[in-house]
Design an enzyme around this catalytic site. Structure first.
Site, PDB file in Angstrom:
ATOM      1  N   SER A 246       0.811  -1.218   0.000  1.00 30.33           N
ATOM      2  CA  SER A 246       0.000   0.000   0.000  1.00 30.33           C
ATOM      3  C   SER A 246       0.843   1.266   0.000  1.00 30.33           C
ATOM      4  O   SER A 246       0.421   2.298  -0.529  1.00 30.33           O
ATOM      5  CB  SER A 246      -0.947   0.008   1.201  1.00 30.33           C
ATOM      6  OG  SER A 246      -0.220  -0.125   2.415  1.00 30.33           O
TER       7      SER A 246
ATOM      8  N   ASP B  57      -6.220   7.684   8.599  1.00 31.60           N
ATOM      9  CA  ASP B  57      -6.215   6.424   9.336  1.00 31.60           C
ATOM     10  C   ASP B  57      -5.061   6.341  10.333  1.00 31.60           C
ATOM     11  O   ASP B  57      -4.964   5.393  11.106  1.00 31.60           O
ATOM     12  CB  ASP B  57      -6.217   5.214   8.393  1.00 31.60           C
ATOM     13  CG  ASP B  57      -4.905   5.042   7.605  1.00 31.60           C
ATOM     14  OD1 ASP B  57      -3.911   5.747   7.891  1.00 31.60           O
ATOM     15  OD2 ASP B  57      -4.880   4.181   6.705  1.00 31.60           O
TER      16      ASP B  57
ATOM     17  N   HIS C 126      -1.198   4.999   7.318  1.00 32.13           N
ATOM     18  CA  HIS C 126      -0.570   5.245   6.022  1.00 32.13           C
ATOM     19  C   HIS C 126      -0.190   6.719   5.896  1.00 32.13           C
ATOM     20  O   HIS C 126      -0.863   7.580   6.458  1.00 32.13           O
ATOM     21  CB  HIS C 126      -1.523   4.883   4.882  1.00 32.13           C
ATOM     22  CG  HIS C 126      -1.855   3.422   4.838  1.00 32.13           C
ATOM     23  ND1 HIS C 126      -2.958   2.899   5.475  1.00 32.13           N
ATOM     24  CD2 HIS C 126      -1.218   2.387   4.245  1.00 32.13           C
ATOM     25  CE1 HIS C 126      -2.998   1.581   5.270  1.00 32.13           C
ATOM     26  NE2 HIS C 126      -1.950   1.247   4.534  1.00 32.13           N
TER      27      HIS C 126
END
Length: 267
Positions: free
Chosen positions: A67, A228, A231
């Site tokens: 990611s 979040d 990240h």
């Protein structure tokens, strides 16, 4: 994080184990599962900063990994790490740069083989690989994960691709992970980053230790993490691109710049 707890508490009391498992559940509830896919802005970027456009030719650039490579958390396509680096490469080369993102959110080192399989149909001229964060939550050993990475990097290099690897980031700066679980995650992630660097010796790849950014993420979390809190956001990815761009330009053979860093400035 549950796997970190399981793999790190040998010999501890049942109470300590229960605490770490509870903290793992707490971290998961705060961070949550990603509800959205990363933006995708693959295409060709021009030296004047425009793009993406539907065109072929120029320097081909592939991005592999998890990611963090895919850019989950970036607020807009322009803030994706691949896009920022493609624009920097295009500016420095004075040529179009064709970006292809092979990275998939949630990937571990064991998933890189499938990404490389796709890329080897038409290998890119230069590539960036960033993986490791999800390996920290897996039960596989650090050495095994590092060797899985090195194996796929060697495949790319053998196909004629110049590779830059950003090592596993320091998870000690992720504040939703409570202590002492965060210290265990930090220890494991730093060990994996060192193992990745060792495994890549002699592979032909350039290695960028993303621990160079640890201090910034630890002291400026509100500026550099996405909503979040796990990240990076666009500014966080820009910081990472800032330390990756020069090695990437060197790997691509772009020389002759008057800039001290030997590469263009990331927008």
């Amino acid at each position: 994080m549950a796997a970190v707890a399981v793999g790190s508490v040998g010999g501890l009391s049942g109470a300590a184990y229960t605490l770490l498992q509870s903290q793992s559940r707490q971290a998961r509830s705060i961070i949550g599962a990603p509800r959205d896919l990363p933006f995708n802005a693959d295409g060709t970027y021009l030296p004047d900063g425009t793009g993406p456009i539907a065109a072929s030719g120029g320097l081909t650039f592939g991005v592999f990994g998890d990611s963090s490579a895919a850019g989950l958390g970036a607020e807009a396509p322009d803030w994706l790490p691949g896009v920022q680096l493609a624009r920097g490469l295009a500016e420095e080369a004075g040529l179009p740069v064709q970006l292809t993102t092979y990275a998939i959110s949630g990937s571990r080192s064991s998933d890189l083989g499938r990404q490389v399989d796709r890329a080897l149909i038409a290998p890119p001229r230069v590539a960036l690989v960033m993986v490791g964060g999800n390996d920290v939550t897996a039960r596989r050993g650090v050495a095994e994960c590092a060797e899985l990475l090195a194996e796929q990097v060697r495949r790319l290099v053998a196909a004629g691709t110049s590779v830059v690897v950003g090592t596993c980031p320091d998870l000690g700066s992720v504040r939703p992970i409570p202590q002492p679980l965060r210290s265990l995650a930090q220890r494991w992630s730093l060990a994996l980053g060192r193992a990745q660097a060792r495994a890549l010796v002699g592979s032909g790849a350039a290695v960028v230790p993303l621990t160079l950014l640890s201090r910034h993420f630890a002291t400026r979390p509100d500026e550099l993490f996405s909503t979040d809190r796990f990240h990076p956001n666009g500014a966080g990815y820009a910081l990472a691109a800032g330390v990756i761009l020069a090695p990437l330009c060197a790997a691509a053979g772009l020389w002759g710049s008057a800039r001290p860093a030997g590469c263009a400035t990331v927008r």
